[in-house]
Write an enzyme that holds these catalytic residues in place. Structure first.
Site, mmCIF file in Angstrom:
data_model
loop_
_atom_site.group_PDB
_atom_site.id
_atom_site.type_symbol
_atom_site.label_atom_id
_atom_site.label_comp_id
_atom_site.label_asym_id
_atom_site.label_seq_id
_atom_site.Cartn_x
_atom_site.Cartn_y
_atom_site.Cartn_z
ATOM 1 N N CYS A 4 62.172 8.564 57.153
ATOM 2 C CA CYS A 4 62.291 9.507 58.645
ATOM 3 C C CYS A 4 62.790 8.658 59.452
ATOM 4 O O CYS A 4 62.266 7.626 59.985
ATOM 5 C CB CYS A 4 60.773 9.941 58.795
ATOM 6 S SG CYS A 4 60.797 10.831 60.307
ATOM 7 N N CYS A 7 60.251 7.999 62.429
ATOM 8 C CA CYS A 7 59.351 6.920 62.088
ATOM 9 C C CYS A 7 59.995 5.721 62.195
ATOM 10 O O CYS A 7 59.265 4.756 62.491
ATOM 11 C CB CYS A 7 58.907 7.138 60.612
ATOM 12 S SG CYS A 7 57.508 8.456 60.593
ATOM 13 N N ASP A 30 68.266 11.536 73.784
ATOM 14 C CA ASP A 30 68.740 12.251 72.693
ATOM 15 C C ASP A 30 70.323 11.838 72.581
ATOM 16 O O ASP A 30 70.753 11.953 73.510
ATOM 17 C CB ASP A 30 68.583 13.863 72.826
ATOM 18 C CG ASP A 30 69.055 14.563 71.593
ATOM 19 O OD1 ASP A 30 68.089 15.189 71.053
ATOM 20 O OD2 ASP A 30 70.171 14.522 71.259
ATOM 21 N N HIS A 46 53.467 10.521 62.191
ATOM 22 C CA HIS A 46 54.437 11.574 61.390
ATOM 23 C C HIS A 46 53.755 12.878 61.079
ATOM 24 O O HIS A 46 52.685 12.913 60.295
ATOM 25 C CB HIS A 46 55.068 10.976 60.454
ATOM 26 C CG HIS A 46 55.937 11.760 59.455
ATOM 27 N ND1 HIS A 46 57.373 11.707 59.905
ATOM 28 C CD2 HIS A 46 55.616 12.810 58.678
ATOM 29 C CE1 HIS A 46 57.858 12.704 58.919
ATOM 30 N NE2 HIS A 46 57.108 13.283 58.120
ATOM 31 N N GLY A 92 66.393 25.958 64.248
ATOM 32 C CA GLY A 92 67.414 24.806 64.122
ATOM 33 C C GLY A 92 66.771 23.370 64.351
ATOM 34 O O GLY A 92 67.417 22.325 64.582
ATOM 35 N N HIS A 97 60.359 15.522 61.903
ATOM 36 C CA HIS A 97 59.145 14.807 62.618
ATOM 37 C C HIS A 97 58.988 15.438 63.893
ATOM 38 O O HIS A 97 59.784 15.386 64.468
ATOM 39 C CB HIS A 97 59.486 13.390 62.604
ATOM 40 C CG HIS A 97 58.453 12.469 63.389
ATOM 41 N ND1 HIS A 97 58.198 10.945 62.739
ATOM 42 C CD2 HIS A 97 57.815 12.522 64.231
ATOM 43 C CE1 HIS A 97 57.433 10.882 63.619
ATOM 44 N NE2 HIS A 97 57.073 11.295 64.877
ATOM 45 N N HIS A 99 58.748 16.910 67.477
ATOM 46 C CA HIS A 99 59.122 16.118 68.634
ATOM 47 C C HIS A 99 59.359 17.152 69.853
ATOM 48 O O HIS A 99 59.548 18.370 69.391
ATOM 49 C CB HIS A 99 60.607 15.285 68.465
ATOM 50 C CG HIS A 99 61.545 16.189 67.990
ATOM 51 N ND1 HIS A 99 61.490 16.555 66.439
ATOM 52 C CD2 HIS A 99 62.454 16.855 68.384
ATOM 53 C CE1 HIS A 99 62.663 17.179 66.304
ATOM 54 N NE2 HIS A 99 63.223 17.459 67.614
ATOM 55 N N HIS A 101 61.508 18.227 72.883
ATOM 56 C CA HIS A 101 62.909 18.108 73.702
ATOM 57 C C HIS A 101 62.387 18.084 75.277
ATOM 58 O O HIS A 101 61.623 19.107 75.656
ATOM 59 C CB HIS A 101 63.885 19.247 73.574
ATOM 60 C CG HIS A 101 64.331 18.934 71.921
ATOM 61 N ND1 HIS A 101 65.504 18.310 71.770
ATOM 62 C CD2 HIS A 101 64.048 19.481 70.883
ATOM 63 C CE1 HIS A 101 65.973 18.497 70.639
ATOM 64 N NE2 HIS A 101 64.916 19.209 69.934
HETATM 65 P P1 AMP Z 1 65.654 19.074 66.471
HETATM 66 O O1 AMP Z 1 67.119 19.996 66.275
HETATM 67 O O2 AMP Z 1 64.929 19.921 67.290
HETATM 68 O O3 AMP Z 1 65.167 18.525 65.118
HETATM 69 O O4 AMP Z 1 66.153 17.847 67.227
HETATM 70 C C1 AMP Z 1 66.514 16.644 66.785
HETATM 71 C C2 AMP Z 1 67.338 15.986 67.712
HETATM 72 O O5 AMP Z 1 67.384 14.639 67.376
HETATM 73 C C3 AMP Z 1 68.789 16.434 68.283
HETATM 74 O O6 AMP Z 1 68.800 16.901 69.482
HETATM 75 C C4 AMP Z 1 69.665 15.355 67.713
HETATM 76 O O7 AMP Z 1 70.659 15.148 68.861
HETATM 77 C C5 AMP Z 1 68.705 14.175 67.992
HETATM 78 N N1 AMP Z 1 68.981 12.950 67.441
HETATM 79 C C6 AMP Z 1 69.338 12.869 66.133
HETATM 80 N N2 AMP Z 1 69.693 11.605 65.750
HETATM 81 C C7 AMP Z 1 69.454 11.028 66.880
HETATM 82 C C8 AMP Z 1 69.758 9.376 66.929
HETATM 83 N N3 AMP Z 1 70.123 8.449 66.453
HETATM 84 N N4 AMP Z 1 69.106 9.128 68.206
HETATM 85 C C9 AMP Z 1 68.781 10.039 69.201
HETATM 86 N N5 AMP Z 1 68.530 11.436 69.003
HETATM 87 C C10 AMP Z 1 69.071 11.700 67.861
HETATM 88 ZN ZN ZN Z 2 58.445 10.640 60.857
#
Ligand code: AMP
Ligand code: ZN
Length: 113
Positions: A4, A7, A30, A46, A92, A97, A99, A101
């Site tokens: 993950c 994680c 992000d 997680h 989307g 994991h 989170h 926004h």
């Molecule tokens: P979600 O679509 O709600 O699962 O959000 C996942 C978020 O993680 C997206 O907004 C991505 O832009 C962000 N994301 C993916 N990889 C990374 C990374 N390496 N560092 C920071 N954010 C990331």
């Molecule tokens: Zn995780």
């Protein structure tokens, strides 16, 4: 969870800029911002979905919400902000994991479906 992304950020296995950390969460920027300020609050534990959270994880989540609201200066939340949890395919979700926004820094639209 060994496979993950979030994680790996929590454990330090993968490096990222952590703007805030406590017992419950880390907050990072992000990589693909959808607003002037776009942070992700990532629980240290997680679990994939809100619907899978245990009672303790829900408590941690409410502490996270309270803490986020107190980090106004750090996160640029002064003139208002939006918190979003994308749950599942239709929303989307791309990282499974849970989170939160944190979006702020500009007027954001809210379109009728
Ligand atoms: P979600 O679509 O709600 O699962 O959000 C996942 C978020 O993680 C997206 O907004 C991505 O832009 C962000 N994301 C993916 N990889 C990374 C990374 N390496 N560092 C920071 N954010 C990331
Ligand atoms: Zn995780």
């Amino acid at each position: 969870m060994s496979d993950c992304l979030f994680c790996k950020f929590v454990s330090g296995e993968l490096k990222t800029e952590i703007v805030y950390s406590d017992d419950d969460m880390i907050i990072i920027k992000d990589i693909n911002p959808m607003a002037k300020n776009h942070f992700l609050a990532i629980p240290k534990q997680h679990y994939k979905l809100l619907s899978e959270a245990t009672a303790d994880q829900m408590l941690a989540l409410s502490r996270m919400l309270k803490k986020i609201s107190s980090l106004s200066g750090l996160l640029g939340l002064e003139s208002g902000y939006r918190l979003v949890i994308n749950q599942g395919d239709d929303a989307g979700q791309s990282v499974f994991h849970l989170h939160i926004h944190i979006l702020s820094g500009q007027k954001m639209g809210w379109q009728p479906a």
